[in-house]
Design a protein around this motif. Structure first.
Motif, PDB file in Angstrom:
ATOM      1  N   PHE A   1       0.835  -1.191   0.000  1.00 14.03           N
ATOM      2  CA  PHE A   1       0.000   0.000   0.000  1.00 14.03           C
ATOM      3  C   PHE A   1       0.877   1.251   0.000  1.00 14.03           C
ATOM      4  O   PHE A   1       0.649   2.190  -0.773  1.00 14.03           O
ATOM      5  N   LEU A   2       1.867   1.228   0.855  1.00 16.58           N
ATOM      6  CA  LEU A   2       2.741   2.397   0.945  1.00 16.58           C
ATOM      7  C   LEU A   2       3.487   2.609  -0.369  1.00 16.58           C
ATOM      8  O   LEU A   2       3.626   3.743  -0.831  1.00 16.58           O
ATOM      9  N   HIS A   3       3.934   1.488  -0.943  1.00 13.81           N
ATOM     10  CA  HIS A   3       4.634   1.611  -2.222  1.00 13.81           C
ATOM     11  C   HIS A   3       3.714   2.202  -3.282  1.00 13.81           C
ATOM     12  O   HIS A   3       4.118   3.087  -4.048  1.00 13.81           O
ATOM     13  N   ALA A   4       2.493   1.721  -3.331  1.00 12.63           N
ATOM     14  CA  ALA A   4       1.546   2.178  -4.348  1.00 12.63           C
ATOM     15  C   ALA A   4       1.213   3.656  -4.182  1.00 12.63           C
ATOM     16  O   ALA A   4       1.217   4.428  -5.146  1.00 12.63           O
ATOM     17  N   VAL A   5       0.943   4.007  -2.954  1.00 10.91           N
ATOM     18  CA  VAL A   5       0.596   5.413  -2.696  1.00 10.91           C
ATOM     19  C   VAL A   5       1.795   6.308  -3.000  1.00 10.91           C
ATOM     20  O   VAL A   5       1.641   7.390  -3.592  1.00 10.91           O
ATOM     21  N   HIS A   6       2.976   5.865  -2.559  1.00 14.13           N
ATOM     22  CA  HIS A   6       4.174   6.657  -2.791  1.00 14.13           C
ATOM     23  C   HIS A   6       4.378   6.893  -4.287  1.00 14.13           C
ATOM     24  O   HIS A   6       4.666   8.017  -4.743  1.00 14.13           O
ATOM     25  N   ALA A   7       4.192   5.845  -5.054  1.00  9.47           N
ATOM     26  CA  ALA A   7       4.397   5.973  -6.492  1.00  9.47           C
ATOM     27  C   ALA A   7       3.324   6.857  -7.117  1.00  9.47           C
ATOM     28  O   ALA A   7       3.613   7.724  -7.957  1.00  9.47           O
ATOM     29  N   THR A   8       2.087   6.670  -6.723  1.00  7.08           N
ATOM     30  CA  THR A   8       1.006   7.475  -7.271  1.00  7.08           C
ATOM     31  C   THR A   8       1.207   8.955  -6.969  1.00  7.08           C
ATOM     32  O   THR A   8       1.000   9.822  -7.824  1.00  7.08           O
ATOM     33  N   LEU A   9       1.609   9.216  -5.729  1.00  7.37           N
ATOM     34  CA  LEU A   9       1.822  10.623  -5.354  1.00  7.37           C
ATOM     35  C   LEU A   9       2.966  11.227  -6.171  1.00  7.37           C
ATOM     36  O   LEU A   9       2.944  12.413  -6.519  1.00  7.37           O
ATOM     37  N   GLY A  10       3.943  10.387  -6.513  1.00  4.84           N
ATOM     38  CA  GLY A  10       5.033  10.886  -7.338  1.00  4.84           C
ATOM     39  C   GLY A  10       4.547  11.306  -8.700  1.00  4.84           C
ATOM     40  O   GLY A  10       4.890  12.379  -9.212  1.00  4.84           O
ATOM     41  N   ARG A  11       3.682  10.440  -9.273  1.00  8.36           N
ATOM     42  CA  ARG A  11       3.157  10.780 -10.590  1.00  8.36           C
ATOM     43  C   ARG A  11       2.255  12.000 -10.514  1.00  8.36           C
ATOM     44  O   ARG A  11       2.269  12.877 -11.369  1.00  8.36           O
TER      45      ARG A  11
ATOM     46  N   ARG B   1      -3.011  27.639  -4.161  1.00  7.10           N
ATOM     47  CA  ARG B   1      -2.920  26.464  -3.296  1.00  7.10           C
ATOM     48  C   ARG B   1      -2.149  25.332  -3.972  1.00  7.10           C
ATOM     49  O   ARG B   1      -1.764  24.367  -3.308  1.00  7.10           O
ATOM     50  N   LEU B   2      -1.980  25.427  -5.259  1.00  4.40           N
ATOM     51  CA  LEU B   2      -1.332  24.349  -5.989  1.00  4.40           C
ATOM     52  C   LEU B   2       0.099  24.123  -5.503  1.00  4.40           C
ATOM     53  O   LEU B   2       0.546  22.976  -5.361  1.00  4.40           O
ATOM     54  N   THR B   3       0.787  25.200  -5.232  1.00  5.30           N
ATOM     55  CA  THR B   3       2.165  25.066  -4.747  1.00  5.30           C
ATOM     56  C   THR B   3       2.196  24.378  -3.397  1.00  5.30           C
ATOM     57  O   THR B   3       3.021  23.486  -3.146  1.00  5.30           O
ATOM     58  N   ILE B   4       1.260  24.767  -2.530  1.00  2.87           N
ATOM     59  CA  ILE B   4       1.211  24.151  -1.202  1.00  2.87           C
ATOM     60  C   ILE B   4       0.859  22.679  -1.328  1.00  2.87           C
ATOM     61  O   ILE B   4       1.422  21.816  -0.631  1.00  2.87           O
ATOM     62  N   THR B   5      -0.038  22.384  -2.246  1.00  2.00           N
ATOM     63  CA  THR B   5      -0.430  20.990  -2.443  1.00  2.00           C
ATOM     64  C   THR B   5       0.767  20.161  -2.900  1.00  2.00           C
ATOM     65  O   THR B   5       0.983  19.025  -2.436  1.00  2.00           O
ATOM     66  N   LYS B   6       1.533  20.733  -3.795  1.00  2.00           N
ATOM     67  CA  LYS B   6       2.721  20.015  -4.248  1.00  2.00           C
ATOM     68  C   LYS B   6       3.690  19.755  -3.091  1.00  2.00           C
ATOM     69  O   LYS B   6       4.251  18.667  -2.964  1.00  2.00           O
ATOM     70  N   HIS B   7       3.836  20.774  -2.237  1.00  2.00           N
ATOM     71  CA  HIS B   7       4.699  20.580  -1.059  1.00  2.00           C
ATOM     72  C   HIS B   7       4.125  19.494  -0.154  1.00  2.00           C
ATOM     73  O   HIS B   7       4.865  18.657   0.379  1.00  2.00           O
ATOM     74  N   ASN B   8       2.825  19.514  -0.004  1.00  2.00           N
ATOM     75  CA  ASN B   8       2.212  18.520   0.877  1.00  2.00           C
ATOM     76  C   ASN B   8       2.357  17.119   0.284  1.00  2.00           C
ATOM     77  O   ASN B   8       2.504  16.130   1.025  1.00  2.00           O
ATOM     78  N   ILE B   9       2.280  17.030  -1.037  1.00  2.00           N
ATOM     79  CA  ILE B   9       2.477  15.714  -1.667  1.00  2.00           C
ATOM     80  C   ILE B   9       3.889  15.223  -1.375  1.00  2.00           C
ATOM     81  O   ILE B   9       4.087  14.040  -1.026  1.00  2.00           O
ATOM     82  N   GLN B  10       4.830  16.110  -1.454  1.00  2.46           N
ATOM     83  CA  GLN B  10       6.195  15.726  -1.129  1.00  2.46           C
ATOM     84  C   GLN B  10       6.302  15.316   0.337  1.00  2.46           C
ATOM     85  O   GLN B  10       7.008  14.354   0.673  1.00  2.46           O
ATOM     86  N   GLY B  11       5.579  16.043   1.169  1.00  2.00           N
ATOM     87  CA  GLY B  11       5.595  15.697   2.587  1.00  2.00           C
ATOM     88  C   GLY B  11       4.980  14.346   2.849  1.00  2.00           C
ATOM     89  O   GLY B  11       5.481  13.555   3.665  1.00  2.00           O
ATOM     90  N   MET B  12       3.891  14.043   2.140  1.00  4.25           N
ATOM     91  CA  MET B  12       3.247  12.728   2.321  1.00  4.25           C
ATOM     92  C   MET B  12       4.173  11.622   1.848  1.00  4.25           C
ATOM     93  O   MET B  12       4.290  10.567   2.469  1.00  4.25           O
ATOM     94  N   ARG B  13       4.820  11.841   0.756  1.00  4.54           N
ATOM     95  CA  ARG B  13       5.740  10.830   0.240  1.00  4.54           C
ATOM     96  C   ARG B  13       6.877  10.610   1.242  1.00  4.54           C
ATOM     97  O   ARG B  13       7.316   9.468   1.446  1.00  4.54           O
TER      98      ARG B  13
ATOM     99  N   GLN C   1       8.297  10.603 -14.090  1.00  6.23           N
ATOM    100  CA  GLN C   1       7.256  11.078 -14.981  1.00  6.23           C
ATOM    101  C   GLN C   1       6.193  10.002 -15.155  1.00  6.23           C
ATOM    102  O   GLN C   1       6.103   9.313 -16.173  1.00  6.23           O
ATOM    103  N   GLY C   2       5.401   9.850 -14.145  1.00  7.64           N
ATOM    104  CA  GLY C   2       4.232   9.019 -14.283  1.00  7.64           C
ATOM    105  C   GLY C   2       4.522   7.522 -14.365  1.00  7.64           C
ATOM    106  O   GLY C   2       5.662   7.072 -14.388  1.00  7.64           O
ATOM    107  N   GLY C   3       3.433   6.795 -14.365  1.00  5.86           N
ATOM    108  CA  GLY C   3       3.549   5.351 -14.390  1.00  5.86           C
ATOM    109  C   GLY C   3       3.660   4.840 -15.823  1.00  5.86           C
ATOM    110  O   GLY C   3       3.667   5.574 -16.805  1.00  5.86           O
ATOM    111  N   SER C   4       3.681   3.533 -15.895  1.00  9.50           N
ATOM    112  CA  SER C   4       3.866   2.931 -17.218  1.00  9.50           C
ATOM    113  C   SER C   4       2.563   2.923 -18.019  1.00  9.50           C
ATOM    114  O   SER C   4       2.570   2.930 -19.234  1.00  9.50           O
ATOM    115  N   ARG C   5       1.436   2.929 -17.246  1.00  9.24           N
ATOM    116  CA  ARG C   5       0.175   2.759 -17.947  1.00  9.24           C
ATOM    117  C   ARG C   5      -0.299   4.076 -18.576  1.00  9.24           C
ATOM    118  O   ARG C   5      -0.545   4.179 -19.751  1.00  9.24           O
TER     119      ARG C   5
END
Lengths: 915, 215
Positions: free
Chosen positions: B68-78, B98-110, B131-135
C-alpha cells in the motif's frame, strides 16, 4: 591623432603602476604561514625565509633576522636559526587577539630593513550552539534561534540546516550581526517532521548543535482570532455571547482558546476555564455576569494539544449585559433637623444610590412611603437621594425602593421614632482598626434584635467641620469596613447606631486612623516658671490636623551648651512637666517631640536660663547684711557718742592764735636739699610758731609690720606732741594728704618746711632709703583748709604744667615708677590716703579694739596701702636721697629702735635743737 | 531514520492529517472549477470521474501495508509531476495559489510514507518522482483542445482529492487496528513479546526488522 578613450588611459595607468610596484614591492623573503589564525593562548611558530638574491645583495643570512611583534623586537631566546636562509620564532601561549609579526634584517651593520610581515589573529573555535528552537508564525516562514556560545573573536558563520528524510532544504545562513537566529526561505510544510540543526564554523573549527526533529505544526503560533464581537441577551441579563473568526490555520489544526474578560473599569482580567474552550469553535457564551454591566473581552488561541505557542491576544471587544431589577434595597437613614415646632419636626430622609452591581440597570427613581399608625400612607417619587418631610411627633415607618427599567428593588424599612424618644441599647466593645488598607469597625451586637446598623463617620479637623458620611449594614453584621474614601493620617470619628424595629438605639463612637504617620509638626514647648534648679515646662496639645495619629507620648530633650542631652518621656495626657536638678545660672536648650505609633516629630527649640539665686535668696542675704551694717553703724555711732570728747580732741584740735606765736628758728642741721634760702624771708615774717622735727628710723629690710609699728610710734609721738604743738601734728597729718601744698611751697613764700621725716638704718645700720624729708608750715595749710578753692587753684596751676610742681617730683620719686608712667600708683594711693589716709588709719589703730577694723575704703585698700608703703615708700627710687639722709641720720642720733622726737624750739633761723 | 518522526503513531497521525487536509476539494478543485468556468452541473458531473491513473480503492485495500505504501508513494510521485505540468499550464501561480502548497504537501506525504515504510521494515527507493507510471501519463496534452484539457485537469484534481481521501481512510483503519491482519498482507511487523509495537528510534538507527520479506 585620434584621442584614446578615457578607460584605456586608466587601464594603462593601472597596468603600468601595478607592474612597477610589483617590482618595487618584491619582498626580500616570506613568512610562513602567511595568514595565521591560531587559538587564543596556544603556541605559534612562524618561519621567515630569505631569498638568496636578497641575501647576496645585502650580504646577510638568517642570523641577521630580527623578529618584531607590533614593532617591538622579540627576544632572541625565541628565535631558532633553521639554516642559512630561514629563521623561526616561537610564541608560547599567544595572548594577543591580533598582532603584527614582521621579519626584519640588519643590513650594513645595524640598519634594520623590513622583509615581510603578517598579521597573526587568534581566537577561539566556535562552541556548540545551544538551546535551538524554532517557531512558525502563521503565514510566515519558520524562524529558528539559538545560543551561539562564547565569543570566538573570529569571523564565525552560523548555518541553520534542515532536512526531511527524503529531502534536504536550502541552508539558512545568518546575517552579519545577528548570528543567533535565522528565517528559512521555504514555506513550512505541516505534518512532516523536519530535522534542524545549526553549524557554527570559523577558521579554527566547526561545531554542530544538537539536532532537533519536530513537526512544524507543533511550533505554530497562530494568528489571533479576529473580528471578536459581543452580544447580550434580553432573556438572560447574566450572559454575553462572543463570536470571532478563527485564523486560517484552523483548516490545518484544531484549536483551543483562552478567553479573558473584565468589567470596564477593572484592570484585572478574569478567565474562562481553559477546559471549557479546548475545542475549535467560533463562539462562546459567557455566563454568570452581572446585569447591566459592561464587560471587555479578549481571546487567543493555540493548537489544541498545547504544542506550539499561544497566539497574540485578539483586539478587545466589549458588551453590556441586559438590565435586571435592582437586587438590593438602598441604604436608608434619616436626620431630624434641630429646628422644630411644637407639633411638627422636620425629618430628612437620606439614602444611598445603589452601586451598579446592585442597581442592575439605570435607576429611574425612588419610591418613598411614609406610614403612621392607622393613617394612610404618604407616597413620594423622588429622583434625588434625599427627601425632607415635616412629620408629627408620632412614630413613623418609612420605606424606600429603587426602580429601574425592569423592576424595583425590595423595600428598605426605616422606623422613625416618636418625639421624645429615649434611645437605648448601644453596641458594645466598639473598635476600629486598619486592616488590608481598609478601616474596619467591629462591635458586639446588643442583646436585642437589631434590624440594621448605621455607621457614620467624618474626619476630625481643626480647620473644617465634621461632614459625616454613612453606610448601612445588615443586622447580622458585627464587623465591616468603611466603604468610603478613607484617607491615611486622618483622624476619623466613627459612630455606630443600631436600628431596632422601634427606632434607633444609642450611638457609640470611636476614633481611628486608617494609617498613622509621624506628626507633621512637633509641640512647641515654653517655660511656665523657671527656678534656680528647676523649670516648669508647658505646651499645647497638637492640633488634630498635624497629629497624623494618636499621640502616644512626648519626649523632652534638654541640655546645656556643653552638656549631654537628657531625654524625659512624658505621657501624652500631660501638658506640662517640671525639669528638676537643673544647674543655676545656666542656659538650657529644650525641645519636645511628639510620637505616634509611626514615629515622632521634633518641635522648635526653646532656651531658658536658670537664675543665679532662687527666689528670696537675694533678700535672705541682703537683709541680714544690711541689718548687720546698720547694727555696726549704730554701734559705731554709740561708740563715737561715748567717746565724743576724745574724737572732738582729734577732729577739732585747739588752734593756736597766730597773733601769739613766735618766730621759730630752724635747726642749722636742716637737710641741704631744702632750699631754705628762699624761705628766709618767710621765716623773717614769723608766719609759723612752732616747728617739730621727727626722725623715724626705718629699714626697708624689715617686715612691714615693724615699719608700721615704727610709724605708729612716730604717730603716737606726734599725737603726744600735739599737746605741745597745738595741732601741728594734726596739720602734718592733713598735709600729708595734700602734698601739693607742702611740696609746692619751695617757690612759695607762704609755705615753710616745718618737719622732716627720715628713717635711718635699722639697729644702727645705714639707712638705705629716705622716705621723705620735708617741712611744712601749719599756717598756710590752715588757710587753705579754710579756703579749699585756693588749694584747688594751686593744684590747677600745677596741672597746667607751666612749671613742674615739686610735689609731682616728689611723688614720682616716692612712687618708684618711671616718669613715663605717671598715672598710677601714687595718685591712686594718694587718693587712698585722702580717703582713709594714714592719719585715719593711725587713729583707728590707736583706738582700742578697732586697730584693724575695716574702713570705708576696705581692708584691701588698707592692705594696698600697706604694700604701697613697703614697696614704694621704702623703694629703691629713694636712693637719690641716701647721702642727704646720712647727714641727717648722723645728726639725728637715733637710739636703737626708739625714734627721737624733737619739740619745736625757738632757735636760730634754719636750725633746731634735739630735746 | 534521520529526518523521520520518532514514532510510528505520529507518522500515521501525520499522514491522516495530511490526507484530511488535502482531501478537501475546496482547496484545489473548487477554485479550479471557478477559475476555468466549469461550475455547471454537467461539467461537474463529467469532472467527477475517477481517473484510471489512480489505483482503485479495492486495489489499494488488497495491498499489504508495504505494498500500500509503495503504491501510494508511487502514485503521489506521478501526481506531483502532473500538478507541476498543470502549474505550467496555468498562466500565473496566483491563479491557483494552493497548488504550490499541495505540491509541497504531496512531497511531505511521500516523505512520511517513506519513513513509515522504513518503520515497517520495507524501505522505499528514494528516487525522485518520475514522470508518471507505465500505464497512463498524467501530464495533460497541450495539443488537445483547451476544453478537454481543462476537463482532464479537473478530473485530475477531483481524482487527487478522492484518492487522498481514500488513503486517509486506510490510514485511519491502520490506526484503529494497528495489528490488523490483512487478507493479503504477507508483510507484518513481528515484534518480540513485551516490546512496544511503536517505539522511537535513535537517529540514524533502523529499527530491528523482524518481518518477512514478501515472497
Amino acid at each position: 591623432m585620434p584621442t584614446l578613450p578615457a578607460w584605456v588611459v586608466q587601464a594603462l595607468v593601472i597596468f603600468l603602476t601595478t607592474g612597477s610596484t610589483g617590482q618595487l614591492l618584491d619582498p626580500c623573503g616570506y613568512i610562513y604561514p602567511e595568514s595565521p589564525v591560531i587559538q587564543y593562548g596556544s603556541n605559534f611558530t612562524a618561519v621567515c625565509v630569505l631569498k638568496e638574491k636578497c641575501m647576496d645583495n645585502y650580504n646577510v643570512n638568517a642570523t641577521y633576522i630580527v623578529w618584531k611583534t607590533n614593532h617591538v623586537a622579540v627576544p632572541k631566546e625565541q628565535y631558532t636559526i633553521i639554516n642559512r636562509t630561514a629563521s623561526s620564532v616561537t610564541f608560547v601561549s599567544m595572548a594577543y587577539l591580533s598582532v603584527q609579526l614582521t621579519c626584519n634584517i640588519l643590513t650594513y651593520g645595524q640598519l634594520e630593513q623590513n622583509v615581510y610581515g603578517v598579521t597573526v589573529v587568534s581566537g577561539f573555535p566556535p562552541e556548540e550552539p545551544k538551546n535551538l528552537s524554532c517557531i512558525v508564525n502563521e503565514g510566515k516562514k519558520m524562524m529558528c534561534q539559538w545560543d551561539p556560545g562564547r565569543e570566538t573573536y573570529l569571523e564565525t558563520n552560523f548555518t541553520l540546516k534542515s532536512e526531511w528524510a527524503t529531502e534536504k532544504f536550502a541552508d539558512c545562513k545568518t546575517k552579519r550581526g545577528n548570528p543567533t537566529s535565522c528565517i528559512v526561505d521555504y514555506a513550512p510544510i505541516y505534518f512532516v517532521n523536519i530535522e534542524v540543526w545549526v553549524e557554527a564554523e570559523n577558521s579554527l573549527g566547526k561545531a554542530t548543535s544538537e539536532h532537533i526533529n519536530f513537526d512544524p505544526v507543533d511550533r505554530v503560533k497562530p494568528n489571533p482570532p479576529r473580528n471578536l464581537s459581543v452580544s447580550n441577551s434580553e432573556e438572560l441579563s447574566s450572559i454575553l455571547k462572543l463570536s470571532w473568526i478563527n485564523p486560517n490555520i484552523r483548516n490545518v489544526i484544531r484549536l483551543k482558546y483562552n478567553i479573558q474578560y473584565r468589567t470596564k473599569d477593572a484592570t484585572a482580567w478574569s478567565q474562562i476555564p481553559l477546559e471549557d474552550t479546548v475545542a475549535t469553535r467560533s463562539s462562546f457564551t459567557v455566563q454568570d455576569l452581572n446585569p447591566f454591566t459592561e464587560y471587555v473581552f479578549r481571546i487567543r488561541c493555540m493548537k489544541e494539544d498545547g504544542r506550539g505557542f499561544w497566539s497574540d491576544w485578539s483586539e478587545e471587544a466589549s458588551g453590556v449585559t441586559y438590565e435586571d431589577r435592582p437586587s438590593k434595597a438602598p441604604s436608608f437613614w434619616f436626620k431630624i433637623n434641630p429646628s422644630r415646632t411644637q407639633d411638627y419636626r422636620s425629618v430628612q430622609l437620606i439614602w444611598k444610590t445603589l452601586p451598579p452591581f446592585e442597581a442592575n440597570g439605570k435607576i429611574l427613581d425612588y419610591e418613598v412611603t411614609l406610614r403612621r399608625w392607622k393613617s394612610p400612607s404618604q407616597n413620594y417619587t423622588v429622583n434625588d437621594t434625599e427627601l425632607t418631610v415635616n412629620l408629627t411627633n408620632d412614630r413613623y415607618v418609612a420605606t424606600l425602593a429603587a426602580r429601574n427599567r425592569v423592576g424595583k428593588s425590595d423595600a428598605s424599612v426605616l422606623p422613625i421614632p416618636p418625639y421624645p424618644f429615649q434611645a437605648s441599647q448601644p453596641v458594645t466593645n466598639l473598635k476600629a482598626f486598619p486592616k488590608d488598607n481598609m478601616l474596619w469597625v467591629e462591635w458586639t451586637a446588643p442583646s436585642k434584635s437589631v434590624r440594621k446598623y448605621i455607621l457614620e463617620w467624618c474626619v476630625l479637623s481643626d480647620s473644617s467641620p465634621c461632614v459625616p458620611d454613612w453606610q448601612q449594614e445588615e443586622g447580622t453584621v458585627h464587623q465591616t469596613y468603611l466603604k468610603g474614601n478613607i484617607e491615611e493620617s486622618r483622624c476619623y470619628l466613627i459612630v455606630v447606631t443600631p436600628v431596632y424595629p422601634a427606632g434607633p438605639g444609642h450611638p457609640q463612637s470611636v476614633k481611628a486612623y486608617l494609617k498613622q504617620a509621624a506628626p507633621s509638626k512637633g509641640p512647641t514647648v515654653r517655660t511656665k516658671k523657671v527656678g534656680k534648679t528647676e523649670a516648669v515646662l508647658e505646651w499645647d496639645q497638637l492640633p488634630v490636623d498635624v497629629q497624623n495619629g494618636f499621640i502616644r507620648n512626648y519626649s523632652i530633650f534638654y541640655k546645656t551648651i556643653v552638656g549631654n542631652e537628657t531625654v524625659v518621656n512624658v505621657d501624652s495626657s500631660h501638658t506640662e512637666y517640671t525639669l528638676s536638678s537643673l544647674t543655676s545660672d545656666t542656659l538650657y536648650m529644650v525641645r519636645m517631640a511628639a510620637y505616634t505609633d509611626e514615629g515622632g516629630k521634633d518641635g522648635p527649640e526653646f532656651t531658658f536660663t536658670t537664675p543665679k539665686f532662687a527666689q528670696g535668696e537675694v533678700e535672705a542675704i541682703v537683709v541680714p547684711v544690711c541689718l548687720a551694717f546698720l547694727l555696726t553703724t549704730l554701734l559705731g555711732v554709740l561708740f563715737c557718742f561715748n567717746k565724743r570728747h576724745l574724737i572732738k580732741k582729734h577732729i577739732w584740735p585747739n588752734v593756736p592764735d597766730p597773733s601769739k606765736s613766735h618766730i621759730a628758728q630752724w635747726s642749722p642741721h636742716t637737710p641741704p636739699r631744702h632750699n631754705f634760702n628762699a624761705k628766709d624771708q618767710m621765716y623773717s615774717d614769723g608766719n609759723f610758731t612752732d616747728v617739730s622735727v621727727v626722725e623715724i628710723e626705718a629699714n626697708d629690710k624689715k617686715p612691714f609690720p615693724d615699719d608700721l609699728k615704727s610709724l605708729d610710734l612716730f604717730k603716737k609721738d606726734k599725737v603726744s606732741a600735739e599737746g605741745h604743738s597745738s595741732g601741728i601734728g594734726g596739720s602734718s597729718c592733713m598735709s600729708s594728704s595734700r602734698p601739693s601744698i607742702s611740696s609746692g611751697d619751695e617757690n612759695t613764700a607762704s609755705t615753710v618746711q616745718y618737719s622732716t621725716v627720715v628713717h635711718s638704718g635699722y639697729r644702727h645700720q645705714a639707712p638705705s632709703v629716705q622716705v621723705f624729708s620735708r617741712s611744712e608750715s601749719t599756717q598756710p595749710l590752715l588757710d587753705s583748709e579754710e579756703r579749699p578753692e585756693d588749694a584747688q587753684l594751686v593744684a590747677e596751676s600745677g596741672d597746667r604744667g607751666d612749671s613742674i610742681p615739686p610735689r609731682q617730683q616728689y611723688f614720682k620719686q616716692s612712687c618708684g615708677q618711671p616718669d613715663t608712667s605717671p598715672d598710677t600708683c601714687h595718685f591712686e594711693r594718694s587718693d587712698q590716703l585722702s580717703c582713709g589716709s594714714e592719719e585715719d588709719l593711725v587713729r583707728l589703730k590707736q583706738q582700742p579694739g578697732l586697730g584693724h577694723t575695716s574702713q570705708p575704703c576696705g581692708s584691701e585698700q588698707v592692705k594696698a596701702l600697706q604694700e604701697g608703703s613697703a614697696a614704694d615708700t621704702f623703694g629703691p627710687r629713694a636712693e637719690g636721697h641716701t647721702e642727704k639722709l646720712e647727714t641727717v641720720g648722723v645728726e639725728a642720733a637715733l637710739d636703737e629702735g626708739i625714734p627721737k622726737s624733737y619739740l619745736p624750739q625757738t632757735v636760730r633761723q634754719g636750725g633746731y635743737v634735739p630735746q | 531514520m534521520r529526518g523521520c518522526s520518532r514514532s510510528y503513531a505520529q507518522l500515521l497521525s501525520q499522514l491522516q492529517n495530511q490526507a484530511n487536509m488535502e482531501e478537501n476539494p475546496n482547496l484545489l478543485l473548487e477554485p479550479y472549477i471557478h477559475l476555468q468556468d466549469l461550475d455547471t452541473d454537467i461539467l461537474r458531473n463529467s469532472c467527477m470521474v475517477y481517473p484510471s491513473v489512480f489505483p482503485s480503492e479495492d486495489a489499494l485495500r488488497a495491498l499489504s501495508k508495504p505494498g500500500f505504501l509503495h503504491a501510494v508513494h508511487a502514485t503521489l510521485g506521478r501526481l506531483w509531476n502532473s500538478l507541476t505540468a498543470l502549474q505550467k499550464q496555468l498562466l500565473q501561480d496566483q491563479d491557483l495559489p494552493r497548488l504550490t502548497i499541495t505540491k509541497h504537501n504531496i512531497q511531505g506525504m511521500r516523505n512520511n510514507i517513506h519513513c513509515l515504510a522504513w518503520w515497517l521494515g520495507s524501505p522505499l527507493e528514494t528516487s525522485e518522482p518520475t514522470q508518471g507510471g507505465s500505464r497512463v501519463s498524467l501530464t495533460p496534452t497541450p495539443a488537445l483542445d483547451v476544453f478537454w484539457s481543462k476537463m482532464k485537469s479537473c478530473r485530475l484534481l477531483w481524482g487527487y482529492h478522492h484518492f487522498i481521501g481514500l488513503v486517509g481512510r486506510v490510514f485511519r483503519e491502520w490506526e484503529d487496528n494497528p495489528n490488523r491482519s490483512r487478507r493479503h498482507s504477507p508483510l507484518r511487523l513481528v515484534l518480540p513479546k513485551g516490546t512496544r509495537k511503536i517505539r522511537p528510534s535513535r537517529r540514524g538507527q533502523r529499527p530491528v526488522r523482524r518481518a518477512q520479506r514478501p515472497r
